[in-house]
Scaffold this motif. Structure first.
Motif, PDB file in Angstrom:
ATOM      1  N   SER A  14       0.835  -1.200   0.000  1.00 39.46           N
ATOM      2  CA  SER A  14       0.000   0.000   0.000  1.00 39.46           C
ATOM      3  C   SER A  14       0.870   1.252   0.000  1.00 39.46           C
ATOM      4  O   SER A  14       2.095   1.192   0.120  1.00 39.46           O
ATOM      5  CB  SER A  14      -0.915   0.006   1.225  1.00 39.46           C
ATOM      6  OG  SER A  14      -0.180   0.297   2.406  1.00 39.46           O
ATOM      7  N   ALA A  15       0.192   2.398  -0.104  1.00 39.49           N
ATOM      8  CA  ALA A  15       0.905   3.670  -0.113  1.00 39.49           C
ATOM      9  C   ALA A  15       1.350   4.098   1.279  1.00 39.49           C
ATOM     10  O   ALA A  15       2.067   5.089   1.426  1.00 39.49           O
ATOM     11  CB  ALA A  15       0.008   4.760  -0.724  1.00 39.49           C
TER      12      ALA A  15
ATOM     13  N   CYS B 157      -6.045  -5.958  -1.920  1.00 36.92           N
ATOM     14  CA  CYS B 157      -4.822  -5.542  -2.612  1.00 36.92           C
ATOM     15  C   CYS B 157      -5.091  -4.276  -3.425  1.00 36.92           C
ATOM     16  O   CYS B 157      -6.150  -4.146  -4.055  1.00 36.92           O
ATOM     17  CB  CYS B 157      -4.338  -6.647  -3.546  1.00 36.92           C
ATOM     18  SG  CYS B 157      -3.666  -8.099  -2.699  1.00 36.92           S
ATOM     19  N   PRO B 158      -4.144  -3.326  -3.446  1.00 33.54           N
ATOM     20  CA  PRO B 158      -4.311  -2.144  -4.299  1.00 33.54           C
ATOM     21  C   PRO B 158      -4.232  -2.531  -5.772  1.00 33.54           C
ATOM     22  O   PRO B 158      -3.818  -3.642  -6.123  1.00 33.54           O
ATOM     23  CB  PRO B 158      -3.149  -1.242  -3.879  1.00 33.54           C
ATOM     24  CG  PRO B 158      -2.130  -2.170  -3.300  1.00 33.54           C
ATOM     25  CD  PRO B 158      -2.898  -3.294  -2.666  1.00 33.54           C
ATOM     26  N   LYS B 159      -4.614  -1.594  -6.645  1.00 31.15           N
ATOM     27  CA  LYS B 159      -4.599  -1.885  -8.076  1.00 31.15           C
ATOM     28  C   LYS B 159      -3.182  -2.094  -8.592  1.00 31.15           C
ATOM     29  O   LYS B 159      -2.962  -2.829  -9.552  1.00 31.15           O
ATOM     30  CB  LYS B 159      -5.281  -0.748  -8.841  1.00 31.15           C
ATOM     31  CG  LYS B 159      -6.779  -0.650  -8.565  1.00 31.15           C
ATOM     32  CD  LYS B 159      -7.417   0.439  -9.390  1.00 31.15           C
ATOM     33  CE  LYS B 159      -8.922   0.500  -9.135  1.00 31.15           C
ATOM     34  NZ  LYS B 159      -9.581   1.568  -9.923  1.00 31.15           N
ATOM     35  N   LYS B 160      -2.209  -1.431  -7.963  1.00 31.68           N
ATOM     36  CA  LYS B 160      -0.813  -1.633  -8.325  1.00 31.68           C
ATOM     37  C   LYS B 160       0.046  -1.439  -7.092  1.00 31.68           C
ATOM     38  O   LYS B 160      -0.410  -0.885  -6.084  1.00 31.68           O
ATOM     39  CB  LYS B 160      -0.396  -0.661  -9.437  1.00 31.68           C
ATOM     40  CG  LYS B 160      -0.476   0.806  -9.051  1.00 31.68           C
ATOM     41  CD  LYS B 160      -0.026   1.692 -10.206  1.00 31.68           C
ATOM     42  CE  LYS B 160      -0.059   3.177  -9.796  1.00 31.68           C
ATOM     43  NZ  LYS B 160       0.418   4.042 -10.903  1.00 31.68           N
ATOM     44  N   ASP B 161       1.261  -1.889  -7.158  1.00 33.75           N
ATOM     45  CA  ASP B 161       2.167  -1.810  -6.019  1.00 33.75           C
ATOM     46  C   ASP B 161       2.403  -0.348  -5.630  1.00 33.75           C
ATOM     47  O   ASP B 161       2.780   0.477  -6.464  1.00 33.75           O
ATOM     48  CB  ASP B 161       3.507  -2.473  -6.387  1.00 33.75           C
ATOM     49  CG  ASP B 161       4.412  -2.646  -5.187  1.00 33.75           C
ATOM     50  OD1 ASP B 161       3.983  -2.309  -4.064  1.00 33.75           O
ATOM     51  OD2 ASP B 161       5.552  -3.111  -5.366  1.00 33.75           O
ATOM     52  N   GLY B 162       2.138  -0.032  -4.352  1.00 32.60           N
ATOM     53  CA  GLY B 162       2.347   1.317  -3.856  1.00 32.60           C
ATOM     54  C   GLY B 162       1.128   2.218  -3.956  1.00 32.60           C
ATOM     55  O   GLY B 162       1.204   3.386  -3.573  1.00 32.60           O
ATOM     56  N   ALA B 163      -0.004   1.710  -4.425  1.00 33.21           N
ATOM     57  CA  ALA B 163      -1.218   2.527  -4.542  1.00 33.21           C
ATOM     58  C   ALA B 163      -2.046   2.433  -3.261  1.00 33.21           C
ATOM     59  O   ALA B 163      -1.762   1.643  -2.362  1.00 33.21           O
ATOM     60  CB  ALA B 163      -2.042   2.082  -5.750  1.00 33.21           C
ATOM     61  N   GLU B 164      -3.097   3.254  -3.173  1.00 31.46           N
ATOM     62  CA  GLU B 164      -3.981   3.245  -2.015  1.00 31.46           C
ATOM     63  C   GLU B 164      -4.821   1.970  -1.995  1.00 31.46           C
ATOM     64  O   GLU B 164      -5.225   1.459  -3.033  1.00 31.46           O
ATOM     65  CB  GLU B 164      -4.917   4.465  -2.050  1.00 31.46           C
ATOM     66  CG  GLU B 164      -4.202   5.807  -1.943  1.00 31.46           C
ATOM     67  CD  GLU B 164      -3.690   6.069  -0.529  1.00 31.46           C
ATOM     68  OE1 GLU B 164      -4.129   5.357   0.407  1.00 31.46           O
ATOM     69  OE2 GLU B 164      -2.864   6.980  -0.364  1.00 31.46           O
TER      70      GLU B 164
ATOM     71  N   PRO C 170      -8.151   0.046  -1.727  1.00 33.52           N
ATOM     72  CA  PRO C 170      -9.559   0.410  -1.965  1.00 33.52           C
ATOM     73  C   PRO C 170     -10.465  -0.143  -0.857  1.00 33.52           C
ATOM     74  O   PRO C 170     -11.096  -1.192  -0.995  1.00 33.52           O
ATOM     75  CB  PRO C 170      -9.857  -0.252  -3.320  1.00 33.52           C
ATOM     76  CG  PRO C 170      -8.943  -1.435  -3.363  1.00 33.52           C
ATOM     77  CD  PRO C 170      -7.693  -1.028  -2.623  1.00 33.52           C
TER      78      PRO C 170
END
Length: 391
Positions: A145-146, A184-191, A193
């Motif tokens: 996550s971010a 899991c976020p949509k991509k590595d390092g994203a917020e 959901p």
């Protein structure tokens, strides 16, 4: 012939030209010239020249030795001026380099291609790392996550993404994970959901669970508790119980466990307090008490009486009864009889109708009392309908 003239010496035969001194010197110079053009060939010419110097010219030994040494010096000078000494030192490295460059294309087809890393996504982080190490990888991990949180207990994290790589001597794999129960976020390092909490108050536990799991909440993260302090949830049999309060509130992000406080449909969600009525103080709420919470006492002669409506006495053959009906045993003193009395009618001492907590009533604002004498009032319940509750 003049006898007095000295005898004439015979003229020595002429030497072949290749045995003359000029020929020997020219041979030495030729060695230097050949060495300047090609050092290996010049070295062979030097050996031949030395042999011929010791055989052909009629020189003394020291002259032959000096000529041989001079031929060697001239060979070195000629090779140096012609650059043959440097070229000779580079011949082997150049050959090796050429062979290396030539061999590289041939070696590449024989090199084994890098194997694709196994897929560990969805597994617990500690298990994924153990399997990756067993497959020969050097592992690393980080928060997917971010928030960039530190990972302490790896058994409580799940792998969302993985990135395999390699350097000169190692195969590397890096895992990106989130805590169990998180999406899991949509991509590595994203917020992340997070799901949004819906309104569940008034819904049954079964409907609430279906609603929450439908928006991505893990069923294990949904917790049930009794709404009232003096009530308990039955073991695994509260599907029809209704939600009174919820945490988090409607519209908030669900970032952890969801807690729903439930109550039995007969009890309803009261706003008067966190305790259900327990009139006989036996530890069970009224709706669960089979005796309907009537105070019970033991009467004489083995009879049971409740809430006597009058009194009796016997003195000198007179009796007085204030009850409207007689139940139980009787006693005789001086020809008079007295009996116990009970009141089970619809009114008690002018306090209003008998009210049963939680039951429907009308009109709103009406008052009544329970059989135990507790004042009650008719008002809206949690379902919006008028019910009896404590005044």
């Amino acid at each position: 012939m003049n006898p007095y003239s000295p005898p004439t010496r015979p003229t020595p035969p002429a030497r072949p030209w290749w045995k003359t001194t000029p020929a020997a010197l020219g041979m030495i110079v030729l060695v230097a010239l050949i060495g300047a053009l090609h050092f290996p060939l010049g070295f062979l010419a030097l050996i031949v020249a030395i042999v011929l110097l010791w055989v052909l010219p009629p020189w003394r030994w020291f002259a032959r030795l000096g000529a041989s040494f001079g031929a060697f010096i001239l060979l070195a000078i000629g090779a140096g001026l012609g650059g043959q000494l440097d070229d000779t030192g580079k011949d082997k490295p150049q050959q090796v380099a050429t062979e290396s460059r030539t061999a590289s294309p041939k070696a590449s087809p024989s090199k084994k291609p890098e194997r694709k890393a196994p897929d560990y996504i969805g597994e617990q982080l500690d298990e994924a790392e153990g399997k990756a190490r067993g497959a020969g990888y050097t592992v690393g991990h980080h928060d997917a996550s971010a928030e960039n949180r530190a990972i302490v207990a790896r058994s409580g994290w799940l792998v969302c993404f993985q990135q395999a790589d390699h350097d000169d001597s190692r195969r590397l794999i890096d895992f990106a994970a989130v805590k169990e129960g998180e999406t899991c976020p949509k991509k590595d390092g994203a917020e992340i959901p997070w799901p949004t909490m819906p309104e569940l108050r008034g819904k049954t536990w079964q409907v609430a669970v279906v609603t929450l799991t439908g928006i991505g909440v893990d069923e294990d993260a949904i917790k049930a508790e009794a709404h009232y302090v003096n009530d308990d949830l039955p073991d695994g049999a509260y599907d029809s119980w209704r939600v009174c309060t919820q945490d988090p509130a409607e519209g908030e992000d669900i970032t952890a466990d969801v807690t729903l406080e439930l109550t039995h449909p007969k009890a309803g969600c009261s706003t008067d307090g966190s305790y259900l009525g327990d009139k006989d103080h036996d530890g069970r709420p009224n709706y669960r008490d089979s005796t309907d919470d009537r105070n019970t006492t033991s009467g004489g002669g083995g009879s049971d009486s409740s809430s006597s409506g009058g009194s009796s006495s016997a003195t000198g053959g007179s009796s007085s009864t204030g009850g409207s009906s007689t139940t139980g045993g009787s006693s005789s003193t001086g020809g008079s009889s007295t009996g116990g009395s009970s009141s089970t009618g619809g009114s008690t001492g002018g306090g209003g109708p008998t009210a049963h907590p939680g039951s429907f009533c009308a009109p709103a604002g009406a008052t009544g009392v329970t059989t135990a004498g507790t004042p009650m009032v008719c008002g809206p319940g949690s379902d919006g309908r008028n019910r009896w509750h404590a005044a």
